[in-house]
Design a protein around this motif. Structure first.
Motif, PDB file in Angstrom:
ATOM      1  N   GLY A  44      43.987  48.219  -0.879  1.00 24.70           N
ATOM      2  CA  GLY A  44      45.026  47.215  -0.908  1.00 24.70           C
ATOM      3  C   GLY A  44      46.389  47.845  -0.690  1.00 24.70           C
ATOM      4  O   GLY A  44      46.527  48.995  -0.324  1.00 24.70           O
ATOM      5  N   GLY A  45      47.419  47.065  -0.965  1.00 25.50           N
ATOM      6  CA  GLY A  45      48.766  47.589  -0.907  1.00 25.50           C
ATOM      7  C   GLY A  45      49.473  47.347   0.395  1.00 25.50           C
ATOM      8  O   GLY A  45      50.661  47.606   0.504  1.00 25.50           O
ATOM      9  N   SER A  46      48.738  46.892   1.407  1.00 21.72           N
ATOM     10  CA  SER A  46      49.391  46.629   2.678  1.00 21.72           C
ATOM     11  C   SER A  46      50.268  45.393   2.569  1.00 21.72           C
ATOM     12  O   SER A  46      49.958  44.460   1.840  1.00 21.72           O
ATOM     13  CB  SER A  46      48.337  46.434   3.769  1.00 21.72           C
ATOM     14  N   THR A  47      51.353  45.376   3.303  1.00 20.31           N
ATOM     15  CA  THR A  47      52.223  44.203   3.311  1.00 20.31           C
ATOM     16  C   THR A  47      52.086  43.442   4.623  1.00 20.31           C
ATOM     17  O   THR A  47      52.924  42.629   4.959  1.00 20.31           O
ATOM     18  CB  THR A  47      53.688  44.618   3.104  1.00 20.31           C
ATOM     19  N   ARG A  76      53.045  39.776   4.767  1.00 21.25           N
ATOM     20  CA  ARG A  76      53.217  39.079   6.036  1.00 21.25           C
ATOM     21  C   ARG A  76      51.857  38.931   6.708  1.00 21.25           C
ATOM     22  O   ARG A  76      51.136  39.912   6.891  1.00 21.25           O
ATOM     23  CB  ARG A  76      54.163  39.857   6.949  1.00 21.25           C
ATOM     24  N   VAL A  77      51.517  37.702   7.082  1.00 21.84           N
ATOM     25  CA  VAL A  77      50.263  37.427   7.780  1.00 21.84           C
ATOM     26  C   VAL A  77      50.595  36.933   9.184  1.00 21.84           C
ATOM     27  O   VAL A  77      51.259  35.906   9.342  1.00 21.84           O
ATOM     28  CB  VAL A  77      49.415  36.384   7.033  1.00 21.84           C
ATOM     29  N   ASN A 341      37.292  41.415   7.264  1.00 21.76           N
ATOM     30  CA  ASN A 341      36.853  42.659   7.882  1.00 21.76           C
ATOM     31  C   ASN A 341      36.856  43.779   6.841  1.00 21.76           C
ATOM     32  O   ASN A 341      37.926  44.211   6.403  1.00 21.76           O
ATOM     33  CB  ASN A 341      37.802  42.997   9.036  1.00 21.76           C
ATOM     34  N   PRO A 342      35.671  44.271   6.438  1.00 27.02           N
ATOM     35  CA  PRO A 342      35.633  45.313   5.406  1.00 27.02           C
ATOM     36  C   PRO A 342      35.946  46.705   5.932  1.00 27.02           C
ATOM     37  O   PRO A 342      36.006  47.657   5.157  1.00 27.02           O
ATOM     38  CB  PRO A 342      34.174  45.237   4.921  1.00 27.02           C
ATOM     39  N   LYS A 343      36.147  46.832   7.246  1.00 21.91           N
ATOM     40  CA  LYS A 343      36.435  48.130   7.840  1.00 21.91           C
ATOM     41  C   LYS A 343      37.921  48.309   8.146  1.00 21.91           C
ATOM     42  O   LYS A 343      38.327  49.336   8.692  1.00 21.91           O
ATOM     43  CB  LYS A 343      35.639  48.301   9.139  1.00 21.91           C
ATOM     44  N   GLY A 344      38.697  47.308   7.836  1.00 22.67           N
ATOM     45  CA  GLY A 344      40.117  47.385   8.138  1.00 22.67           C
ATOM     46  C   GLY A 344      40.897  48.211   7.130  1.00 22.67           C
ATOM     47  O   GLY A 344      40.351  48.777   6.187  1.00 22.67           O
ATOM     48  N   LYS A 345      42.196  48.233   7.321  1.00 21.72           N
ATOM     49  CA  LYS A 345      43.069  49.016   6.441  1.00 21.72           C
ATOM     50  C   LYS A 345      43.718  48.139   5.374  1.00 21.72           C
ATOM     51  O   LYS A 345      44.550  48.615   4.603  1.00 21.72           O
ATOM     52  CB  LYS A 345      44.157  49.706   7.272  1.00 21.72           C
ATOM     53  N   ASN A 346      43.352  46.866   5.354  1.00 17.46           N
ATOM     54  CA  ASN A 346      44.033  45.921   4.464  1.00 17.46           C
ATOM     55  C   ASN A 346      43.032  45.085   3.659  1.00 17.46           C
ATOM     56  O   ASN A 346      43.237  43.903   3.427  1.00 17.46           O
ATOM     57  CB  ASN A 346      44.896  44.968   5.299  1.00 17.46           C
ATOM     58  N   VAL A 351      41.352  40.099   0.950  1.00 19.69           N
ATOM     59  CA  VAL A 351      40.578  39.347  -0.049  1.00 19.69           C
ATOM     60  C   VAL A 351      41.497  38.443  -0.852  1.00 19.69           C
ATOM     61  O   VAL A 351      41.202  37.257  -1.069  1.00 19.69           O
ATOM     62  CB  VAL A 351      39.800  40.302  -0.979  1.00 19.69           C
ATOM     63  N   LYS A 352      42.617  38.978  -1.294  1.00 14.79           N
ATOM     64  CA  LYS A 352      43.560  38.179  -2.082  1.00 14.79           C
ATOM     65  C   LYS A 352      44.107  36.998  -1.280  1.00 14.79           C
ATOM     66  O   LYS A 352      44.272  35.896  -1.809  1.00 14.79           O
ATOM     67  CB  LYS A 352      44.708  39.062  -2.579  1.00 14.79           C
ATOM     68  N   PHE A 353      44.357  37.226   0.012  1.00 13.19           N
ATOM     69  CA  PHE A 353      44.873  36.152   0.853  1.00 13.19           C
ATOM     70  C   PHE A 353      43.842  35.029   1.024  1.00 13.19           C
ATOM     71  O   PHE A 353      44.168  33.846   0.900  1.00 13.19           O
ATOM     72  CB  PHE A 353      45.275  36.710   2.214  1.00 13.19           C
ATOM     73  N   VAL A 354      42.601  35.396   1.301  1.00  9.09           N
ATOM     74  CA  VAL A 354      41.562  34.377   1.478  1.00  9.09           C
ATOM     75  C   VAL A 354      41.302  33.646   0.163  1.00  9.09           C
ATOM     76  O   VAL A 354      41.093  32.425   0.146  1.00  9.09           O
ATOM     77  CB  VAL A 354      40.273  35.008   2.048  1.00  9.09           C
ATOM     78  N   GLN A 355      41.331  34.364  -0.948  1.00  5.72           N
ATOM     79  CA  GLN A 355      41.211  33.702  -2.248  1.00  5.72           C
ATOM     80  C   GLN A 355      42.311  32.666  -2.423  1.00  5.72           C
ATOM     81  O   GLN A 355      42.067  31.533  -2.859  1.00  5.72           O
ATOM     82  CB  GLN A 355      41.282  34.755  -3.372  1.00  5.72           C
ATOM     83  N   TRP A 356      43.519  33.047  -2.076  1.00  8.17           N
ATOM     84  CA  TRP A 356      44.669  32.145  -2.205  1.00  8.17           C
ATOM     85  C   TRP A 356      44.503  30.926  -1.312  1.00  8.17           C
ATOM     86  O   TRP A 356      44.803  29.801  -1.721  1.00  8.17           O
ATOM     87  CB  TRP A 356      45.939  32.917  -1.842  1.00  8.17           C
ATOM     88  N   LEU A 357      43.988  31.120  -0.085  1.00  4.62           N
ATOM     89  CA  LEU A 357      43.795  30.003   0.839  1.00  4.62           C
ATOM     90  C   LEU A 357      42.864  28.932   0.282  1.00  4.62           C
ATOM     91  O   LEU A 357      42.971  27.767   0.648  1.00  4.62           O
ATOM     92  CB  LEU A 357      43.233  30.506   2.170  1.00  4.62           C
ATOM     93  N   THR A 358      41.935  29.328  -0.571  1.00  4.73           N
ATOM     94  CA  THR A 358      40.935  28.382  -1.069  1.00  4.73           C
ATOM     95  C   THR A 358      41.318  27.729  -2.396  1.00  4.73           C
ATOM     96  O   THR A 358      40.544  26.930  -2.931  1.00  4.73           O
ATOM     97  CB  THR A 358      39.568  29.087  -1.242  1.00  4.73           C
ATOM     98  N   GLU A 359      42.489  28.056  -2.927  1.00  8.41           N
ATOM     99  CA  GLU A 359      42.924  27.457  -4.190  1.00  8.41           C
ATOM    100  C   GLU A 359      43.308  25.991  -3.988  1.00  8.41           C
ATOM    101  O   GLU A 359      43.619  25.562  -2.865  1.00  8.41           O
ATOM    102  CB  GLU A 359      44.109  28.248  -4.750  1.00  8.41           C
TER     103      GLU A 359
END
Length: 442
Positions: A44-47, A76-77, A341-346, A351-359
């Motif tokens: 984690g930690g990427s912005t 930033r997405v 993507n589990p092979k990415g750098k972020n 995961v946190k972003f997708v979790q947030w999308l489903t709230e």
């Protein structure tokens, strides 16, 4: 994917497309590699995140949501929306180059198997606990579960998170129907009454009242034939163990011939080709010269994006057959969602972003802006726009069969219904062609 309690109350039927793969559907498609320049698993930690979006109907909602997310978290997405036609090829190209986005839209499970096998989608099942699990109705989780041993070379799990469920049925232009003296908000009791209603509207329009893309013929047939066939009988045919030439399939396909003979099909033909359904949707939503169409609930999102000022339409299921022996069901499935993507750098940030999308708060944004059927059970029927209400009411009637529609039989059907409407082939000839195509493929 059902469980006792809420699942059976919500729907006792799993979605057709995903259930097919859960039972071991074979896939023939692109071979994808599982490594590339982006293969280092990051934390984690990427912005910054990248999200490749397939949906044109949800693009504006996603733009709004990522803006909100950046304000709340500083992350930033960047959204890349190549469009539904270009998305599959671009996703395949990125997988082969190893330059996959952090998050990307999921297609149907059969289409996604190569990506899952190549390791481009995180198995989310271990993370779907606690509060995050509560963002999905039991059926939504059930629909996305891959069973152990059901797909060769793929572990059991849940590889995508969906914020939408979809069903298929009819969309009706309320103004056009009302101008013809018929009430679009009072669904006809039977297909016979529906055809009479369409004839009245056709007399007013002068050019027919109903249209369907040829590419949706399999879903139309699966829905209407359920008036006479059980899910087990439908599955037996799809699996090649029963004949397409049974009375149930014949009666199911006969409805198109009846619509043809009644003169209610717009321009007396069914559009075909790669853009056949967008063409139909344009006639309904944008040009508004097509009074009624067969389509999916996801089309409402397309309308919100391309014809936002047009809201005078309602949805409903295909009316039941007067001589049906079964309670009719509908073709349905999970709608839009995302893979990580589990092979990415972020990875952690993704995961946190997708979790947030489903709230619930974000689910309501999707409902308000897109008009979809939400997968989050905390969003109630009272939150749904009137246009999607008819589609949403069909969620309890989704048919489930474990076998997929044979690609060869489907191709024969798509070509066949166009010939049927043009009176070049009979119902029996179309079914003969489907039978021959399916047997030839074995």
């Amino acid at each position: 994917m059902p469980k006792a309690g809420v699942r059976n109350r919500l729907t006792r039927r799993r979605l057709l497309g995903l259930a097919a793969v859960s039972a071991g559907a074979a896939f023939s498609g692109p071979v994808l590699t599982g490594c590339g320049k982006d293969s280092a698993k990051g934390g984690g930690g990427s912005t910054s995140l990248t999200f490749m979006n397939q949906s044109r109907g949800q693009a504006k909602a996603l733009d709004k949501l990522v803006e909100t997310y950046q304000k709340q978290t500083g992350v930033r997405v960047t959204i890349d929306s190549p469009g539904p036609t270009n998305f599959p090829a671009k996703l395949q190209s990125k997988s082969q180059s190893g330059d996959m986005p952090d998050v990307y839209s999921t297609l149907t499970l059969p289409e996604m198997i190569p990506y899952y096998k190549a390791g481009w989608a995180m198995n989310l099942e271990p993370k779907l606990t606690g509060e995050w699990k509560g963002n999905f109705s039991p059926i939504a989780l059930d629909l996305t579960s891959v069973r152990a041993g059901s797909v060769s070379g793929l572990d059991a799990g849940i590889y995508s998170a969906h914020w939408e469920i979809q069903t298929m049925g009819l969309l009706l232009n309320t103004k056009t129907f009302e101008s013809a003296g018929t009430d679009p908000k009072a669904p006809p009791a039977t297909t016979d009454a529906w055809i009479e209603q369409l004839k009245t509207v056709s007399a007013k329009s002068g050019n027919g009242a109903f249209l369907m893309a040829a590419s949706l013929a399999d879903r139309f047939l699966l829905s209407h034939a359920s008036n006479w066939l059980t899910d087990a009988e439908i599955d037996a045919t799809l699996a090649g163990k029963a004949s397409w030439k049974s009375d149930g399939w014949r009666k199911g396909l006969q409805l198109l011939a009846e619509l043809r003979d009644a003169g209610v099909i717009v321009n007396k033909t069914l559009p075909g080709g790669n853009d056949d359904n967008p063409t139909v949707e344009k006639g309904f939503f944008n040009v508004q010269d097509t009074p009624a169409i067969f389509d999916a609930s996801v089309a409402i999102g397309v309308a919100r994006a391309t014809a936002p000022d047009f809201t005078e339409y309602v949805s409903m299921g295909i009316p039941k057959a007067a001589d049906g022996t079964q309670k009719p069901r509908v073709y349905g499935g999970v709608g839009k969602g995302a893979c990580i993507n589990p092979k990415g750098k972020n990875v952690d940030a993704a995961v946190k972003f997708v979790q947030w999308l489903t709230e619930p708060e974000q689910a309501k944004v999707f409902v308000d802006m897109v008009g979809l059927i939400p997968a989050n059970p905390k969003v109630t029927a009272a939150d749904l726009p009137p246009q999607v209400a008819g589609f949403a009411s069909l969620a309890d009637a989704i048919e489930v069969v474990p076998s997929p529609f044979s690609p060869d039989a489907r191709t024969a059907l798509i070509s066949g219904v166009q010939s049927l409407v043009l009176k070049e082939k009979t119902v029996d000839q179309v079914l003969d062609d489907m039978e021959t195509a399916q047997k030839r493929a074995k």
